[in-house]
Structures are given as structure tokens and as C-alpha cells.
Design a protein around this motif. Structure first.
Motif, mmCIF file in Angstrom:
data_model
loop_
_atom_site.group_PDB
_atom_site.id
_atom_site.type_symbol
_atom_site.label_atom_id
_atom_site.label_comp_id
_atom_site.label_asym_id
_atom_site.label_seq_id
_atom_site.Cartn_x
_atom_site.Cartn_y
_atom_site.Cartn_z
ATOM 1 N N GLY A 7 9.245 20.094 9.547
ATOM 2 C CA GLY A 7 10.191 19.096 9.649
ATOM 3 C C GLY A 7 11.437 19.355 8.592
ATOM 4 N N GLU A 8 12.714 19.242 9.068
ATOM 5 C CA GLU A 8 13.692 19.265 8.249
ATOM 6 C C GLU A 8 14.201 18.121 7.533
ATOM 7 O OE1 GLU A 8 13.546 21.621 10.672
ATOM 8 O OE2 GLU A 8 12.830 22.832 8.975
ATOM 9 N N SER A 9 14.902 17.924 6.528
ATOM 10 C CA SER A 9 15.220 16.690 5.842
ATOM 11 C C SER A 9 16.132 15.827 6.813
ATOM 12 C CB SER A 9 15.882 17.240 4.497
ATOM 13 O OG SER A 9 16.489 16.145 3.858
ATOM 14 N N HIS A 10 17.305 16.787 7.287
ATOM 15 C CA HIS A 10 18.136 16.095 8.263
ATOM 16 C C HIS A 10 17.763 16.218 9.706
ATOM 17 C CE1 HIS A 10 20.354 15.764 4.467
ATOM 18 N NE2 HIS A 10 20.508 14.461 4.614
ATOM 19 N N GLY A 11 16.623 16.690 9.865
ATOM 20 C CA GLY A 11 16.228 16.842 11.385
ATOM 21 C C GLY A 11 15.897 15.732 12.008
ATOM 22 N N PRO A 12 15.333 15.757 13.061
ATOM 23 C CA PRO A 12 14.791 14.671 13.910
ATOM 24 C C PRO A 12 13.632 13.787 13.124
ATOM 25 C CG PRO A 12 14.751 16.307 15.391
ATOM 26 C CD PRO A 12 15.105 16.908 13.866
ATOM 27 N N GLY A 13 12.814 14.504 12.370
ATOM 28 C CA GLY A 13 11.618 13.768 11.785
ATOM 29 C C GLY A 13 10.619 14.835 11.163
ATOM 30 N N LEU A 14 9.733 14.188 10.641
ATOM 31 C CA LEU A 14 8.538 14.923 10.120
ATOM 32 C C LEU A 14 7.364 15.014 10.786
ATOM 33 C CD1 LEU A 14 9.144 13.988 6.280
ATOM 34 C CD2 LEU A 14 9.890 15.967 7.172
ATOM 35 N N SER A 15 6.508 16.064 11.044
ATOM 36 C CA SER A 15 5.578 15.858 11.749
ATOM 37 C C SER A 15 4.259 16.336 10.809
ATOM 38 C CB SER A 15 5.368 17.084 12.826
ATOM 39 O OG SER A 15 6.467 16.601 13.843
ATOM 40 N N VAL A 16 3.145 15.636 11.058
ATOM 41 C CA VAL A 16 1.885 16.142 10.421
ATOM 42 C C VAL A 16 0.773 16.003 11.251
ATOM 43 C CG1 VAL A 16 0.577 15.435 8.275
ATOM 44 C CG2 VAL A 16 2.992 14.368 8.392
ATOM 45 N N ILE A 17 -0.135 17.310 11.211
ATOM 46 C CA ILE A 17 -1.359 17.287 11.749
ATOM 47 C C ILE A 17 -2.400 17.505 10.828
ATOM 48 C CG2 ILE A 17 -2.730 18.825 13.275
ATOM 49 C CD1 ILE A 17 -0.225 19.135 14.950
ATOM 50 N N ILE A 18 -3.302 16.778 10.672
ATOM 51 C CA ILE A 18 -4.604 16.766 9.806
ATOM 52 C C ILE A 18 -5.914 16.995 10.754
ATOM 53 C CG2 ILE A 18 -5.707 15.761 7.835
ATOM 54 C CD1 ILE A 18 -3.645 13.600 8.057
ATOM 55 N N TYR A 116 15.311 34.564 2.914
ATOM 56 C CA TYR A 116 15.272 34.406 4.225
ATOM 57 C C TYR A 116 16.633 34.935 5.115
ATOM 58 C CZ TYR A 116 11.115 31.979 3.982
ATOM 59 O OH TYR A 116 9.573 31.617 3.572
ATOM 60 N N ARG A 117 17.442 35.513 4.028
ATOM 61 C CA ARG A 117 18.870 36.068 4.484
ATOM 62 C C ARG A 117 19.769 34.881 5.317
ATOM 63 N NH1 ARG A 117 17.904 42.381 6.045
ATOM 64 N NH2 ARG A 117 16.161 42.713 4.516
ATOM 65 N N HIS A 118 19.483 33.684 4.669
ATOM 66 C CA HIS A 118 20.434 32.679 5.316
ATOM 67 C C HIS A 118 21.859 32.690 4.717
ATOM 68 C CE1 HIS A 118 17.347 30.618 7.363
ATOM 69 N NE2 HIS A 118 16.502 30.402 6.381
ATOM 70 N N ARG A 119 22.818 32.394 5.568
ATOM 71 C CA ARG A 119 24.150 32.637 5.198
ATOM 72 C C ARG A 119 24.697 31.173 4.827
ATOM 73 N NH1 ARG A 119 26.183 37.189 5.611
ATOM 74 N NH2 ARG A 119 28.620 36.550 5.750
ATOM 75 N N ASP A 120 23.788 30.183 5.423
ATOM 76 C CA ASP A 120 24.185 28.617 4.921
ATOM 77 C C ASP A 120 23.071 28.251 4.267
ATOM 78 O OD1 ASP A 120 24.739 25.981 5.042
ATOM 79 O OD2 ASP A 120 25.085 25.763 7.148
ATOM 80 N N ILE A 121 23.266 27.691 3.060
ATOM 81 C CA ILE A 121 22.153 27.580 2.189
ATOM 82 C C ILE A 121 21.540 26.124 2.707
ATOM 83 C CG2 ILE A 121 21.586 26.609 -0.370
ATOM 84 C CD1 ILE A 121 23.603 28.677 -1.109
ATOM 85 N N ARG A 122 22.262 25.462 3.667
ATOM 86 C CA ARG A 122 21.568 24.236 4.254
ATOM 87 C C ARG A 122 20.144 24.448 4.883
ATOM 88 N NH1 ARG A 122 22.435 19.595 4.468
ATOM 89 N NH2 ARG A 122 24.570 19.847 3.910
ATOM 90 N N ASN A 123 20.133 25.684 5.567
ATOM 91 C CA ASN A 123 18.980 26.205 6.214
ATOM 92 C C ASN A 123 17.772 26.092 4.920
ATOM 93 O OD1 ASN A 123 20.262 26.408 8.457
ATOM 94 N ND2 ASN A 123 20.670 28.534 8.339
ATOM 95 N N VAL A 124 18.099 26.577 3.836
ATOM 96 C CA VAL A 124 17.315 26.405 2.929
ATOM 97 C C VAL A 124 16.729 24.919 2.404
ATOM 98 C CG1 VAL A 124 16.331 27.253 0.313
ATOM 99 C CG2 VAL A 124 17.787 28.672 1.966
ATOM 100 N N LEU A 125 17.738 24.343 2.056
ATOM 101 C CA LEU A 125 17.379 23.023 1.205
ATOM 102 C C LEU A 125 16.940 22.000 2.225
ATOM 103 C CD1 LEU A 125 19.968 20.773 1.903
ATOM 104 C CD2 LEU A 125 21.387 22.294 0.541
ATOM 105 N N GLU A 126 17.165 22.006 3.607
ATOM 106 C CA GLU A 126 16.910 21.260 4.582
ATOM 107 C C GLU A 126 15.142 21.297 4.580
ATOM 108 O OE1 GLU A 126 17.922 18.884 6.582
ATOM 109 O OE2 GLU A 126 19.938 19.120 5.937
ATOM 110 N N ARG A 127 14.684 22.151 4.264
ATOM 111 C CA ARG A 127 13.195 22.269 4.013
ATOM 112 C C ARG A 127 12.536 22.154 2.714
ATOM 113 N NH1 ARG A 127 8.667 20.313 6.467
ATOM 114 N NH2 ARG A 127 6.613 21.810 5.673
ATOM 115 N N ALA A 128 13.314 22.659 1.731
ATOM 116 C CA ALA A 128 13.092 22.768 0.481
ATOM 117 C C ALA A 128 13.198 21.503 -0.302
ATOM 118 C CB ALA A 128 13.504 23.834 -0.345
ATOM 119 N N SER A 129 13.792 20.603 0.411
ATOM 120 C CA SER A 129 14.055 19.249 -0.014
ATOM 121 C C SER A 129 12.824 18.364 -0.095
ATOM 122 C CB SER A 129 15.061 18.552 0.919
ATOM 123 O OG SER A 129 14.568 17.076 0.963
#
Ligand SMILES: Cc1cc2nc3c(=O)[nH]c(=O)nc-3n(C[C@H](O)[C@H](O)[C@H](O)COP(=O)(O)O)c2cc1C
Length: 382
Positions: A7-18, A116-129
Motif C-alpha cells: 500500500g502507498e500512503s496516498h493510494g486506496p489503502g493498505l493491505s495486510v496478510i498474516i 529504483y530510477r524514479h523520476r518522481d520522488i513521490r514514487n519513493v515517499l509513498e511507500r517509504a512513508s
């Protein structure tokens, strides 16, 4: 037991499987929501915490409030998704708006974009958040529920925020009430000082770090092992705690202080009394010797650095123009130490629940209960 999150910080939501949670464990959404609320609480959190009242959705693995032994699946919707669905759309044609090119020092922004060769750092921070830690709280709360069933109590509290530290001994009763403090500090006087320190940092556009402590009682001796590096419980706890964003130091028991002591002052003499068995008068080892629990209280502390997103940003360099600029300002907390205490406590709970299942095995809680009793009988016979 293992868990995965997505899940990304501003995506639809977070998923968890245990996977690997035994059958027969009583579990309700409220058990998890309690910890989610604690993660969102704590003085010093940003505006997002008011928007995001997290409530877990249970998708699989539970029936009639009892685990089935099959994988548990959870979903945590992001309440802001509506505002982001065009920018964060998974489909081709996502809007290229709010592009981030000014990496924030102290975040995964620059190393993540390079890797990850991202040109928009949002692609990093959305998951690293640290939004990701909400998903960990879901998994950790399940572990906490399991430990509770085995007679284990996991407590956490804040020992330091910036310059304000608790220096006195705290009773277990005080620590149990730490959740009532606005900063999860067990000392009411220091709690107030911590709130003021956060207020001052906020006025200056600055941020604060601190120290959290996890105390676990009711653990049997013999969890973890000394036989291989990756089975040592101290090492496993350190990895799990260090993986929490912003944690830069982990210690067990007296930790770093031990380095300055003589051996004669650093260890816990062993005593034996009929009825009580082996015990110690001190607990400098924090409940672990040789990577194995020794039956004393487990004490783990973590140091969190101050939050890296600053309202008065540090200098950085634009990813493309290479010109000096000020770092991006995303909406951010001033101090995440209280929330960090929740995440650290639940990461500890996760590792301990794993260790219990390794020690006892078993597919149903009844079976595990029987095996625990047999082990307790063996301990009592020593
Ligand atoms: C519960 C929690 C909330 C956090 N909130 C923020 C935040 O609002 N803004 C921010 O810049 N960092 C925040 N952080 C810290 C960053 O996520 C972290 O410093 C960053 O991802 C870099 O990882 P590292 O510090 O482990 O190297 C938070 C950490 C935790 C544990």
C-alpha cells in the motif's frame, strides 16, 4: 508466522496478510482498532491524523470472532484517496501533478530515487512513508492478542522527547497508565514538559525525536536460541525494532550503559528459592542472556531521530536541474515518538509471538495452551 503488507500512503489503502496464526484465537476488529487509535494519537502528530481515523476491515481468516488457522487478510482504507485518485491512479493516464524533485534529507527520497530510477520522488515517499507502520500495527496487534492469551503483558512508554527525559524509576502501575498521557509518558510531570517541548519545536518549524521503552512481563525462559546468529532473540528483536522508520538505536536492558561498567557491576547474580525457582535481584540484561529469554522482564529501548520533514526545510539539490533548492515540505508530524512507541511495542510483540510458536508449535490455541502448561510444569520441577 509471517506477514506481508502493501500500500502507498496516498493510494486506496493498505493491505495486510498474516500467515501462521493458530486456529482458535479470539480476535475482534476492536483489538486492532485500539492500537490503530494509539498509533494515531500522541501529541505532536500532524493534520493527517485528524483525517485518518483508521478502522480495520477484516477480509479473511476469521469467523465468528475466532481465527480459522487460514491466512488472515485485512484492509485499511486511506481516507484521503478521493483527493489523490487521479494522481495516484494505478491505471495509465495518472495525472503528473504534485511531482516531487527536491529530495528531503533524512528520508528515503534520494537513495530511493537513485535505486529504483524514479523520476518522481513521490514514487519513493509513498511507500517509504511511515503510513506503512499502520499496516504493521495490524499484524502486531494480532501478535499482541496471541501473547495476551499466553499470559504475556506488553507495555510501552516514552522515556524522552528531545531534551526532556524521565530520570526516575517508574512503577509497573505508572507504566500501565502511560497511554493516558498525551505523549504516552508514564511520569505526569515530564509528560507536561514534553508537550511544551513539542509546542516550542512546532513554533520554530522544527521537529523532535526521543526514546521509547518496551517492557514485557510473563515470558517463559527459553524463547529464542544461542545456537545460530539468526535465532538469537536479541538480534531478531533488534532487527524488528530498527526496521521502524526513524529508529536509529536499539538497546536491550542497560544496553549502552553497560559499556562503561566493570563486569562485576554489569551482570545479574543468580539465586534460587524453592517455589520461586531461579531468579535475579537485578535485571541489567533486560531479560535476555545469550539470545534466550531468562524469565526476567524483557526490556527493549529504541532511540528515534527527529522527524526529517521540516517546515523550515534544509538545503537540498533538485534531482534534475542539480540546482541548490529547499527540500520539499509534505504535511508532517512535529514528533512521532509516542506513535513510534506503539509501533516498536508491536514489532516486539510480533517477534515474541513468533518465538512462542517456534517453542511450542501447535495449530490450535488449545493445543498451544496444553503445551505451555506442560512447559510450565517442567519449569516448576527444576
Ligand atoms: C509513527 C511514525 C510517524 C512518522 N511520521 C513522519 C512524518 O509525519 N514526517 C516525516 O518526515 N517523518 C515521519 N516519520 C519518520 C520517517 O518515516 C523516517 O524518518 C523516514 O522514513 C526515513 O527512515 P529512517 O529515519 O529510518 O532512515 C515517522 C515515523 C514513525 C515511526
Amino acid at each position: 508466522m509471517r506477514f506481508f503488507t502493501a500500500g502507498e500512503s496516498h493510494g486506496p489503502g493498505l493491505s495486510v496478510i498474516i500467515e501462521g496464526v493458530p486456529a482458535g484465537l479470539q480476535l475482534q476488529a476492536e483489538d486492532i482498532d485500539l492500537w490503530l487509535a494509539r498509533r494515531q494519537g500522541g501529541y505532536g502528530r500532524g493534520a493527517r491524523m485528524q483525517i485518518e481515523k483508521d478502522k480495520v476491515e477484516i477480509l479473511a481468516g476469521l469467523r465468528d470472532g475466532i481465527t480459522l488457522g487460514s491466512p488472515l487478510a485485512f484492509y485499511l482504507p486511506n481516507r484521503e484517496w478521493d483527493n489523490w485518485k487521479e494522481i495516484m491512479s494505478p491505471h495509465p493516464g495518472a495525472k503528473a501533478e504534485r511531482v516531487v524533485t527536491r529530495p528531503r534529507p533524512g528520508h528515503a527520497d534520494l537513495p530511493g530515487a537513485i535505486k529504483y530510477r524514479h523520476r518522481d520522488i513521490r514514487n519513493v515517499l509513498e511507500r517509504a512513508s511511515a503510513r506503512e507502520t499502520a499496516a504493521r500495527v495490524v499484524a502486531g496487534a494480532v501478535a499482541w492478542r496471541l501473547l495476551k492469551e499466553l499470559g504475556v503483558e506488553v507495555l510501552a512508554h516514552v522515556l524522552r522527547i528531545g531534551p526532556v527525559a524521565v530520570a526516575r524509576e517508574l512503577s509497573l502501575e505508572e507504566i500501565r497508565r502511560a497511554w493516558e498521557s498525551p505523549v504516552y509518558c508514564a511520569c505526569p510531570v515530564k509528560s507536561q514538559d514534553m508537550v511544551e517541548a513539542i509546542q516550542q519545536a512546532k513554533e520554530k518549524g522544527d521537529t523532535l525525536g526521543g526514546v521509547v521503552e518496551v517492557r514485557v512481563s510473563g515470558l517463559v525462559p527459553g524463547l529464542g536460541s544461542y545456537v545460530h546468529w539468526d535465532r538469537r532473540l536479541d538480534g531478531r528483536l533488534a532487527q524488528a525494532v530498527m526496521s521502524v522508520p526513524a529508529v536509529k538505536g536499539v538497546e536491550v536492558g542497560e544496553g549502552f550503559k553497560l559499556a562503561a561498567l566493570m563486569g562485576s557491576q554489569a551482570h545479574d547474580a543468580i539465586y534460587y528459592k524453592k517455589g520461586r525457582g531461579f531468579h535475579r535481584a537485578t535485571n541489567r540484561a533486560g531479560g535476555l542472556e545469550g539470545g534466550v529469554t531468562n524469565g526476567e522482564e524483557l526490556v527493549v529501548r529504541a532511540a528515534l531521530k527527529p522527524i526529517p520533514t521540516l517546515r523550515q526545510p534544509l538545503p537540498t539539490v533538485d534531482l534534475f536541474t542539480k540546482e541548490p533548492v529547499e527540500a520539499t515540505v509534505e504535511r508532517s508530524d512535529v514528533c512521532a515518538v509516542p506513535a513510534g512507541a506503539v509501533v516498536v511495542a508491536l514489532m516486539v510483540a510480533w517477534v515474541l509471538a513468533q518465538a512462542y510458536l517456534e517453542k511450542l508449535g501447535g495449530d490450535h490455541m488449545e493445543e498451544i495452551g496444553e503445551r505451555l502448561q506442560a512447559y510450565r510444569d517442567y519449569l516448576a520441577s527444576l
